[in-house]
Design a protein around this motif. Structure first.
Motif, PDB file in Angstrom:
ATOM      1  N   GLN A  72       1.157  -0.965   0.159  1.00  0.00           N
ATOM      2  CA  GLN A  72      -0.042  -0.303   0.085  1.00  0.00           C
ATOM      3  C   GLN A  72       0.374   1.166   0.057  1.00  0.00           C
ATOM      4  O   GLN A  72       1.484   1.728   1.036  1.00  0.00           O
ATOM      5  N   ALA A  75       1.043   3.464   3.138  1.00  0.00           N
ATOM      6  CA  ALA A  75       1.083   3.289   4.135  1.00  0.00           C
ATOM      7  C   ALA A  75       3.137   3.133   4.081  1.00  0.00           C
ATOM      8  O   ALA A  75       3.551   3.255   5.001  1.00  0.00           O
ATOM      9  N   ARG A 102      -3.711  14.998   4.539  1.00  0.00           N
ATOM     10  CA  ARG A 102      -4.366  13.754   4.353  1.00  0.00           C
ATOM     11  C   ARG A 102      -5.877  13.566   3.778  1.00  0.00           C
ATOM     12  O   ARG A 102      -6.018  12.885   3.281  1.00  0.00           O
ATOM     13  N   ALA A 109      -6.293   9.374  -3.841  1.00  0.00           N
ATOM     14  CA  ALA A 109      -5.618   7.829  -3.524  1.00  0.00           C
ATOM     15  C   ALA A 109      -7.189   6.394  -2.778  1.00  0.00           C
ATOM     16  O   ALA A 109      -7.099   5.935  -2.997  1.00  0.00           O
TER      17      ALA A 109
ATOM     18  N   GLN B  72     -12.883  13.638   4.158  1.00  0.00           N
ATOM     19  CA  GLN B  72     -11.798  12.337   3.934  1.00  0.00           C
ATOM     20  C   GLN B  72     -12.462  11.650   4.980  1.00  0.00           C
ATOM     21  O   GLN B  72     -11.488  12.170   6.559  1.00  0.00           O
ATOM     22  N   MET B  74     -10.211   8.989   7.158  1.00  0.00           N
ATOM     23  CA  MET B  74      -9.742   8.688   7.434  1.00  0.00           C
ATOM     24  C   MET B  74      -8.101   9.982   7.695  1.00  0.00           C
ATOM     25  O   MET B  74      -7.912   9.922   8.530  1.00  0.00           O
ATOM     26  N   ALA B  75      -8.531  10.660   7.034  1.00  0.00           N
ATOM     27  CA  ALA B  75      -8.253  12.258   7.370  1.00  0.00           C
ATOM     28  C   ALA B  75      -8.483  12.661   8.165  1.00  0.00           C
ATOM     29  O   ALA B  75      -7.993  13.674   9.166  1.00  0.00           O
ATOM     30  N   ARG B 102      -1.984   0.966   8.477  1.00  0.00           N
ATOM     31  CA  ARG B 102      -2.101   1.755   7.774  1.00  0.00           C
ATOM     32  C   ARG B 102      -2.355   0.908   6.428  1.00  0.00           C
ATOM     33  O   ARG B 102      -2.875   1.331   5.217  1.00  0.00           O
ATOM     34  N   GLU B 103      -1.874  -0.699   5.984  1.00  0.00           N
ATOM     35  CA  GLU B 103      -1.911  -1.364   5.502  1.00  0.00           C
ATOM     36  C   GLU B 103      -2.707  -1.732   5.313  1.00  0.00           C
ATOM     37  O   GLU B 103      -3.951  -1.749   4.047  1.00  0.00           O
ATOM     38  N   ASN B 106      -5.423   0.885   4.212  1.00  0.00           N
ATOM     39  CA  ASN B 106      -6.039   1.714   2.302  1.00  0.00           C
ATOM     40  C   ASN B 106      -6.403  -0.282   1.714  1.00  0.00           C
ATOM     41  O   ASN B 106      -6.929   0.415   0.890  1.00  0.00           O
ATOM     42  N   GLU B 107      -5.873  -1.362   2.119  1.00  0.00           N
ATOM     43  CA  GLU B 107      -6.160  -2.121   1.156  1.00  0.00           C
ATOM     44  C   GLU B 107      -8.148  -2.181   1.845  1.00  0.00           C
ATOM     45  O   GLU B 107      -8.061  -2.106   0.021  1.00  0.00           O
ATOM     46  N   ALA B 109     -10.229   1.431   2.107  1.00  0.00           N
ATOM     47  CA  ALA B 109     -10.479   2.574   1.886  1.00  0.00           C
ATOM     48  C   ALA B 109      -9.789   3.036   0.608  1.00  0.00           C
ATOM     49  O   ALA B 109     -10.307   3.501  -0.255  1.00  0.00           O
ATOM     50  N   CYS B 110      -8.778   2.195  -0.248  1.00  0.00           N
ATOM     51  CA  CYS B 110      -8.571   2.802  -1.364  1.00  0.00           C
ATOM     52  C   CYS B 110      -8.375   1.834  -2.033  1.00  0.00           C
ATOM     53  O   CYS B 110      -8.943   1.495  -3.403  1.00  0.00           O
ATOM     54  N   ASP B 111      -8.318   0.305  -2.191  1.00  0.00           N
ATOM     55  CA  ASP B 111      -9.010  -0.706  -3.041  1.00  0.00           C
ATOM     56  C   ASP B 111     -10.622  -1.683  -2.660  1.00  0.00           C
ATOM     57  O   ASP B 111     -11.212  -2.089  -3.573  1.00  0.00           O
ATOM     58  N   PRO B 114     -13.602   1.863  -2.007  1.00  0.00           N
ATOM     59  CA  PRO B 114     -14.368   2.706  -3.592  1.00  0.00           C
ATOM     60  C   PRO B 114     -15.429   1.680  -4.163  1.00  0.00           C
ATOM     61  O   PRO B 114     -15.798   2.788  -5.031  1.00  0.00           O
ATOM     62  N   ILE B 115     -14.531   0.260  -4.828  1.00  0.00           N
ATOM     63  CA  ILE B 115     -15.127  -0.032  -5.455  1.00  0.00           C
ATOM     64  C   ILE B 115     -16.642  -0.454  -5.891  1.00  0.00           C
ATOM     65  O   ILE B 115     -17.256  -0.894  -6.129  1.00  0.00           O
ATOM     66  N   HIS B 139     -15.687  -7.962  -5.731  1.00  0.00           N
ATOM     67  CA  HIS B 139     -14.972  -7.768  -4.893  1.00  0.00           C
ATOM     68  C   HIS B 139     -14.654  -7.356  -2.997  1.00  0.00           C
ATOM     69  O   HIS B 139     -13.345  -7.479  -3.266  1.00  0.00           O
ATOM     70  N   ALA B 146      -7.113 -11.535   0.426  1.00  0.00           N
ATOM     71  CA  ALA B 146      -6.555 -11.424   0.236  1.00  0.00           C
ATOM     72  C   ALA B 146      -5.764 -10.402   1.592  1.00  0.00           C
ATOM     73  O   ALA B 146      -4.996 -10.904   3.136  1.00  0.00           O
TER      74      ALA B 146
END
Lengths: 222, 222
Positions: A72, A75, A102, A109, B72, B74-75, B102-103, B106-107, B109-111, B114-115, B139, B146
């Motif tokens: 990530q 991260a 952020r 992001a 946002q 997480m901000a 954070r990994e 973001n897995e 919140a970012c991956d 959103p989808i 999804h 993962a």
């Protein structure tokens, strides 16, 4: 002969915007590393070998000298900030300004970048590359319009803006520039976002941004 | 009569997972706030009035007592962590463990998140709600597979796991639980992810998670 100090390893791809964010943080933190290209066009990120590195089958992945794996992009950037806080800080000291950084990071992001991810667009439009381009252009434009408003509200000036927040490079700039590149690639009209455009043009004069740009990576086509 | 101390304000929606993340951080930091529901089904986030609060037309938005606006999720969570670092820290001290948190954040919140965003799915499948459900389920399942591997690699045990990282609630847990809820909503088979399932079940015994759950918000249907 001297023993070579063990270096960290970055798995990435020259054109991956998430990888570029990490290259930038490594440049600003002055960390030496080995680069292992993963060719997304050849689907190398889906190989059995790479799945052992990152079960999410995504780049970037960053391997610490002791073998620990981080994935990530943001991260990894935060890890580098936590580990080298004094070397070119990528976050302001003030909590409100940190939050602005952020916020911009996550506008891109979490809200813009995932929607124009090539793998996702190929899934939505399996047989129509033109529709992918139109989709990416439209979603990047929507996101940049909101971002431009937020930068204006935070006091940025369309003629003089050099950084997203404050007077130094922050994580927000590390994320903005690769997204701008994607915008250009999908023919988004950047003149509609003069603050973003001004920031981008300033940042691309900086040696760290030039050195880490996609076209200057060893796996970029000649 | 005493003067009322000015409170911060959270704009959100009972079922918005991004809003839930912020409700959790506010609960753990013991911050008092006023809640202003924005009904996503009625598209209230697209009103002219709300666009002045957040040009991105998204919730959550968090208004500080002095009127400054943060958006946002997480901000906002990071802002609360920066502002109240000693009260129930939501990040470990160790940089590698912080990166793991954070990994995972973001897995999701970012991956993943959103989808499976309802607005995005409505755009992809304007006339077919069943296809949206199938898309979201597929999804979320890919992302959770993962994530389960990553939690296992980090030493979590499928029978005893209580938190994503370490022995305390972190930002990763604040993001995992709302995503798990979304998974259930789209009929993802959670028994395939026993570590995630164990963490979720433990977290939902905690008063902060119960009090902030969607069904316990004032704008939830009775």
């Amino acid at each position: 002969m001297t023993d070579e100090t063990k270096k960290s390893v970055l798995y990435g791809y020259f054109r991956s915007s998430a990888t570029w964010r990490v290259r930038l943080a490594l440049a600003y933190k002055n960390v030496d590393y080995d680069y292992r290209p993963i060719n997304l066009l050849k689907q190398e990120q889906r190989s059995e070998e790479f799945e052992k590195v990152n079960p999410s089958k995504k780049i970037p992945a960053y391997i610490l000298p002791d073998g620990k794996v981080l994935t990530q992009s943001m991260a990894i950037v935060d890890y580098l900030e936590d580990t080298y806080p004094e070397k070119n800080p990528l976050l302001p000291k003030n909590p409100y300004e940190r939050a602005l950084v952020r916020e911009i990071v996550n506008e891109i992001a979490c809200d813009i970048h995932p929607i124009q991810n090539p793998a996702l667009m190929a899934e939505i439009f399996p047989d129509n590359v033109d529709k992918r381009t139109e989709w990416a252009r439209s979603h990047i434009a929507t996101g940049f319009k909101a971002l431009e408003s937020k930068l204006a509200a935070a006091g940025r000036d369309s003629k003089e803006a050099k950084y997203c927040v404050g007077n130094n490079v922050t994580m927000a700039d590390l994320v903005l520039v690769p997204q701008y590149y994607n915008g250009k690639r999908f023919s988004v009209d950047m003149s509609e976002y003069p603050i973003i455009d001004s920031i981008f043009k300033h940042l691309m004069t900086l040696p760290e941004f030039k050195a880490t740009a996609p076209e200057n990576q060893p796996d970029a086509p000649q």
